[in-house]
Write a protein that holds these residues in place. Structure first.
Motif, PDB file in Angstrom:
ATOM      1  N   ASP A  46       8.060  45.251 -11.236  1.00  0.00           N
ATOM      2  CA  ASP A  46       8.597  44.562 -10.064  1.00  0.00           C
ATOM      3  C   ASP A  46       8.886  45.579  -8.980  1.00  0.00           C
ATOM      4  O   ASP A  46       9.281  46.711  -9.264  1.00  0.00           O
ATOM      5  N   ARG A  47       8.742  45.166  -7.756  1.00  0.00           N
ATOM      6  CA  ARG A  47       9.119  45.994  -6.611  1.00  0.00           C
ATOM      7  C   ARG A  47      10.617  45.827  -6.380  1.00  0.00           C
ATOM      8  O   ARG A  47      11.198  44.781  -6.683  1.00  0.00           O
ATOM      9  N   THR A  48      11.245  46.850  -5.830  1.00  0.00           N
ATOM     10  CA  THR A  48      12.666  46.776  -5.507  1.00  0.00           C
ATOM     11  C   THR A  48      12.836  46.671  -3.998  1.00  0.00           C
ATOM     12  O   THR A  48      11.911  46.969  -3.235  1.00  0.00           O
ATOM     13  N   GLU A  49      14.008  46.301  -3.568  1.00  0.00           N
ATOM     14  CA  GLU A  49      14.242  46.057  -2.146  1.00  0.00           C
ATOM     15  C   GLU A  49      14.190  47.318  -1.294  1.00  0.00           C
ATOM     16  O   GLU A  49      14.035  47.251  -0.089  1.00  0.00           O
ATOM     17  N   HIS A  50      14.305  48.481  -1.880  1.00  0.00           N
ATOM     18  CA  HIS A  50      14.283  49.732  -1.113  1.00  0.00           C
ATOM     19  C   HIS A  50      12.904  50.380  -1.076  1.00  0.00           C
ATOM     20  O   HIS A  50      12.762  51.522  -0.643  1.00  0.00           O
ATOM     21  N   GLY A  51      11.871  49.666  -1.523  1.00  0.00           N
ATOM     22  CA  GLY A  51      10.514  50.203  -1.479  1.00  0.00           C
ATOM     23  C   GLY A  51      10.081  50.907  -2.743  1.00  0.00           C
ATOM     24  O   GLY A  51       8.995  51.467  -2.811  1.00  0.00           O
ATOM     25  N   GLY A  52      10.894  50.879  -3.753  1.00  0.00           N
ATOM     26  CA  GLY A  52      10.555  51.469  -5.042  1.00  0.00           C
ATOM     27  C   GLY A  52      10.056  50.408  -5.999  1.00  0.00           C
ATOM     28  O   GLY A  52       9.655  49.314  -5.588  1.00  0.00           O
ATOM     29  N   TRP A  53      10.128  50.718  -7.296  1.00  0.00           N
ATOM     30  CA  TRP A  53       9.675  49.769  -8.302  1.00  0.00           C
ATOM     31  C   TRP A  53      10.307  50.089  -9.653  1.00  0.00           C
ATOM     32  O   TRP A  53      10.846  51.172  -9.868  1.00  0.00           O
ATOM     33  N   VAL A  54      10.257  49.098 -10.525  1.00  0.00           N
ATOM     34  CA  VAL A  54      10.641  49.253 -11.928  1.00  0.00           C
ATOM     35  C   VAL A  54       9.459  48.804 -12.778  1.00  0.00           C
ATOM     36  O   VAL A  54       8.738  47.874 -12.406  1.00  0.00           O
ATOM     37  N   ALA A  55       9.234  49.483 -13.890  1.00  0.00           N
ATOM     38  CA  ALA A  55       8.152  49.111 -14.798  1.00  0.00           C
ATOM     39  C   ALA A  55       8.628  49.302 -16.234  1.00  0.00           C
ATOM     40  O   ALA A  55       9.339  50.263 -16.537  1.00  0.00           O
ATOM     41  N   PHE A  56       8.231  48.369 -17.078  1.00  0.00           N
ATOM     42  CA  PHE A  56       8.591  48.396 -18.493  1.00  0.00           C
ATOM     43  C   PHE A  56       7.347  48.125 -19.313  1.00  0.00           C
ATOM     44  O   PHE A  56       6.478  47.360 -18.893  1.00  0.00           O
ATOM     45  N   THR A  57       7.278  48.729 -20.491  1.00  0.00           N
ATOM     46  CA  THR A  57       6.174  48.436 -21.398  1.00  0.00           C
ATOM     47  C   THR A  57       6.580  48.749 -22.827  1.00  0.00           C
ATOM     48  O   THR A  57       7.360  49.679 -23.072  1.00  0.00           O
ATOM     49  N   LYS A  95      16.747  45.795 -11.292  1.00  0.00           N
ATOM     50  CA  LYS A  95      16.143  44.954 -10.243  1.00  0.00           C
ATOM     51  C   LYS A  95      17.196  44.300  -9.354  1.00  0.00           C
ATOM     52  O   LYS A  95      17.046  44.226  -8.144  1.00  0.00           O
ATOM     53  N   TYR A  96      18.300  43.815  -9.949  1.00  0.00           N
ATOM     54  CA  TYR A  96      19.269  43.011  -9.198  1.00  0.00           C
ATOM     55  C   TYR A  96      20.667  43.599  -9.124  1.00  0.00           C
ATOM     56  O   TYR A  96      21.489  43.107  -8.383  1.00  0.00           O
ATOM     57  N   GLY A  97      20.961  44.622  -9.908  1.00  0.00           N
ATOM     58  CA  GLY A  97      22.309  45.183  -9.951  1.00  0.00           C
ATOM     59  C   GLY A  97      22.718  45.799  -8.630  1.00  0.00           C
ATOM     60  O   GLY A  97      21.887  46.286  -7.861  1.00  0.00           O
ATOM     61  N   ARG A  98      23.976  45.790  -8.354  1.00  0.00           N
ATOM     62  CA  ARG A  98      24.478  46.326  -7.093  1.00  0.00           C
ATOM     63  C   ARG A  98      25.393  47.541  -7.286  1.00  0.00           C
ATOM     64  O   ARG A  98      25.903  48.088  -6.338  1.00  0.00           O
ATOM     65  N   SER A  99      25.619  47.965  -8.513  1.00  0.00           N
ATOM     66  CA  SER A  99      26.560  49.063  -8.752  1.00  0.00           C
ATOM     67  C   SER A  99      25.851  50.353  -9.145  1.00  0.00           C
ATOM     68  O   SER A  99      26.423  51.201  -9.794  1.00  0.00           O
ATOM     69  N   GLY A 100      24.629  50.525  -8.741  1.00  0.00           N
ATOM     70  CA  GLY A 100      23.891  51.717  -9.124  1.00  0.00           C
ATOM     71  C   GLY A 100      22.760  51.335 -10.045  1.00  0.00           C
ATOM     72  O   GLY A 100      22.750  50.255 -10.608  1.00  0.00           O
ATOM     73  N   PHE A 101      21.800  52.222 -10.211  1.00  0.00           N
ATOM     74  CA  PHE A 101      20.659  51.835 -11.009  1.00  0.00           C
ATOM     75  C   PHE A 101      20.553  52.542 -12.338  1.00  0.00           C
ATOM     76  O   PHE A 101      19.633  52.310 -13.102  1.00  0.00           O
TER      77      PHE A 101
END
Length: 131
Positions: A46-57, A95-101
């Motif tokens: 998924d893309r993140t709101e700051h222009g980055g991404w997360v990936a899992f496998t 993806k959705y947390g607001r307290s740090g990644f």
């Protein structure tokens, strides 16, 4: 469980594991490492709101584990090997947390710039920058 050797933000106290066979600059390729490669194997990105991404496998050689990669265009990437069953919660937080990644035991969290820690008993409330 473990920090990937290519992580920019290792979690202190965790061992390192070789992540060299993961295509760490391509979230879609990370997803495809496990997705549809066998029964019970999966992947997502998924893309993140700051222009980055997360990936899992799923780790194809041991499906009880999964790779989790968080990429931030300014602050770099975090690579973790986690229990496969933990990916849903971590994906939601990244993806959705607001307290740090990135979080670790005892309430410490990484906000993309520095580690923070929870206030201590008897001290000021809230989060404080780690010394």
């Amino acid at each position: 469980m473990a920090n990937g050797t290519s992580t920019d933000h290792p979690i202190p106290g965790l061992p390192f594991i070789n992540d060299g066979r993961l295509p760490l600059d391509n979230p879609d390729a990370i997803e495809c490492t496990g997705r549809n490669q066998g029964e019970g194997l999966w992947g997502s990105t998924d893309r993140t709101e700051h222009g980055g991404w997360v990936a899992f496998t799923t780790e194809p050689k041991n499906p009880s584990f999964a790779w989790a990669v968080y990429y931030h265009p300014t602050y770099g990437r975090t690579v973790l090997l986690i229990r496969d069953g933990d990916q849903g919660d971590l994906h939601h937080e990244w993806k959705y947390g607001r307290s740090g990644f990135l979080h670790r035991r005892r309430g410490y969290w990484w906000n993309g710039e520095r580690w923070h820690r929870p206030g201590h008993r008897g001290g000021p409330a809230g989060l404080h920058q780690r010394p």
